[in-house]
Design a protein around this motif. Structure first.
Motif, mmCIF file in Angstrom:
data_model
loop_
_atom_site.group_PDB
_atom_site.id
_atom_site.type_symbol
_atom_site.label_atom_id
_atom_site.label_comp_id
_atom_site.label_asym_id
_atom_site.label_seq_id
_atom_site.Cartn_x
_atom_site.Cartn_y
_atom_site.Cartn_z
ATOM 1 N N VAL A 26 38.583 43.400 31.802
ATOM 2 C CA VAL A 26 37.895 44.105 30.721
ATOM 3 C C VAL A 26 38.128 45.611 30.785
ATOM 4 O O VAL A 26 37.820 46.333 29.834
ATOM 5 C CB VAL A 26 36.375 43.810 30.749
ATOM 6 N N GLY A 27 38.652 46.099 31.893
ATOM 7 C CA GLY A 27 38.885 47.531 32.038
ATOM 8 C C GLY A 27 39.236 47.877 33.460
ATOM 9 O O GLY A 27 39.569 47.004 34.276
ATOM 10 N N GLU A 51 36.795 52.253 32.287
ATOM 11 C CA GLU A 51 37.601 52.598 31.114
ATOM 12 C C GLU A 51 38.133 51.324 30.498
ATOM 13 O O GLU A 51 38.819 50.539 31.164
ATOM 14 C CB GLU A 51 38.748 53.527 31.504
ATOM 15 N N LEU A 52 37.792 51.106 29.230
ATOM 16 C CA LEU A 52 38.270 49.930 28.515
ATOM 17 C C LEU A 52 39.701 50.158 28.042
ATOM 18 O O LEU A 52 40.241 51.257 28.139
ATOM 19 C CB LEU A 52 37.354 49.630 27.329
ATOM 20 N N ARG A 57 35.120 54.974 27.652
ATOM 21 C CA ARG A 57 34.481 54.801 28.956
ATOM 22 C C ARG A 57 33.038 54.335 28.786
ATOM 23 O O ARG A 57 32.299 54.903 27.977
ATOM 24 C CB ARG A 57 34.546 56.098 29.763
ATOM 25 N N THR A 81 28.529 48.200 25.770
ATOM 26 C CA THR A 81 29.832 48.794 25.456
ATOM 27 C C THR A 81 29.716 50.157 24.771
ATOM 28 O O THR A 81 30.734 50.711 24.328
ATOM 29 C CB THR A 81 30.653 47.845 24.556
#
Length: 426
Positions: A26-27, A51-52, A57, A81
């Motif tokens: 996911v990041g 961080e995505l 962020r 999110t």
């Protein structure tokens, strides 16, 4: 899963992929968020800055971190999110501390910092790796000595300064009960209170607001900007949020509801459809709900969740799917004491209390209180005319509605008076 007292050096976590329960990335970890604490306690790790893929962020609380391996960080459950916004009381380990020079007998910089899991999903900063310059190196540049590992207590930036600053108060609040935080907020001067509120986490502020007198709840939530107020309301128990929103002007209330997270908004709107002094108006929509094939072991696992109050953990409810309120057909309730006396593989449906009739959403407060006294309960199911479980009323909900509106204010004034009396005796 990382075992208790295992050290993880933060530089090794930075850049590591974050994966969800399905194993999907996911990041990546970009930083570690911590805050200083009072009374000589180690800084607490709040969570990770992730961080995505869209380079946004977000904040991932440590309670969501299930495992840290040499290759990845595994998380469980949903994460918010919304873009990460740093609070004044927070320290970012990578951005604020790594590579920072500190005062010692020779030039020294912080090379790394470890974090240690002290309890289940609760982490603290531990040791600090320092590297000192050895003067002139082989080619005329500064040489590098061997790293030295010291306690966090030897790093001034990790020690909270004394005094009653906002940072000091927030550090104290992390280990205080919500009612005690509310008392502190009640006692603060307006300017100091505003500074503390601005820096407090939404979840801590939400719990404290629930313990304030109604007029102070309204005053405080009205002082927040609209987005922050909606975030704090989303963190409150739905029944408390509904009670507070009812007391706000209609246009303000609707604006806040529109900005709340969809799930929390739906819960609050459902509660606001009932009269305040009824079972429906007092109930929480988030009791423990199990399917008909659940076992005693599964029921007890749900009851162990830290997020549950003792009252909500004292009974589980069995329904047909869906298992969220309003649920499928209500089957019955089982007391925690009964669960504790039975083998873990027994089906919960065999332990249902057949003598416990549920409340109706429109049951008035006086009848609800007699119901609790008759059956010696601390929580009771609320079932609508269609036979669906819509929530549960706890004994503290009943007391909140039976006591005078200003009972919290009276209690705080009594505390203030007792402190004055103690001071006079001294």
């Amino acid at each position: 899963m990382v075992s208790k007292d295992t050290q993880v050096f933060i530089s090794r976590v930075l850049g590591m992929p974050i994966v969800d329960a399905a194993g999907d990335q996911v990041g990546r970890v970009k930083d570690v968020v911590c805050f200083l604490r009072a009374d000589g306690r180690a800084p607490r790790v709040k969570g990770l800055v992730a961080e995505l893929f869209a380079r946004a962020r977000i904040f991932v609380p440590m309670v969501r971190v299930h495992d840290i391996t040499p290759n990845q960080v595994a998380i469980l459950g949903q994460v918010d999110t919304r873009r990460f916004k740093r609070r004044e009381s927070e320290v970012l380990v990578a951005a604020d501390l790594l590579d920072r020079n500190i005062q010692r007998d020779r030039p020294t910089r912080i090379e790394d910092i470890s974090m240690t899991q002290v309890r289940n999903r609760e982490w603290e900063l531990g040791t600090v790796a320092l590297r000192a310059s050895t003067g002139v190196g082989r080619f005329g540049f500064g040489g590098r000595g061997k790293p030295e590992v010291v306690s966090w207590k030897e790093i001034p930036d990790l020690i909270l300064s004394t005094g009653r600053t906002a940072a000091h108060l927030i550090a104290e609040f992390t280990d205080m009960k919500a009612a005690d935080i509310a008392q502190e907020l009640h006692d603060l001067e307006p300017e100091s209170r505003a500074e503390v509120i601005e820096a407090l986490d939404d979840d801590i502020l939400a719990e404290a607001i629930e313990e304030l007198p109604e007029d102070e709840q309204i005053e405080l939530i009205s002082q927040l900007d609209t987005e922050r107020a909606a975030d704090v309301l989303s963190e409150m128990d739905p029944d408390d949020a509904a009670d507070l929103i009812r007391d706000l002007p209609a246009d303000v209330a609707e604006d806040l509801l529109q900005r709340m997270e969809p799930e929390e908004q739906a819960d609050v709107r459902r509660l606001m459809a009932y009269e305040e002094f009824t079972a429906g108006g007092m109930m929480t929509p988030e009791p423990i709900i199990l399917d008909t094939d659940a076992t005693v072991a599964q029921a007890l696992a749900h009851a162990r969740l830290e997020s549950l109050t003792p009252a909500l953990a004292s009974m589980v409810f069995v329904t047909r799917p869906p298992l969220e309120t309003p649920s499928g057909r209500y089957v019955g309730a089982v007391h925690i004491q009964r669960l504790l006396r039975e083998p873990p593989t027994i089906m919960v449906t065999t332990l249902i209390d057949d003598n416990l009739e549920p409340l109706r959403p429109d049951t008035p407060l006086a009848q609800v209180s007699r119901f609790f006294a008759t059956y010696n309960l601390v929580v009771a199911p609320v079932v609508n005319d269609g036979g669906h479980l819509v929530g549960a009323v706890t004994v503290d909900d009943v007391l909140d509605h039976m006591l005078p509106d200003d009972w919290r204010g009276d209690l705080m004034d009594e505390v203030d008076a007792s402190e004055v009396s103690e001071a006079a005796d001294v």
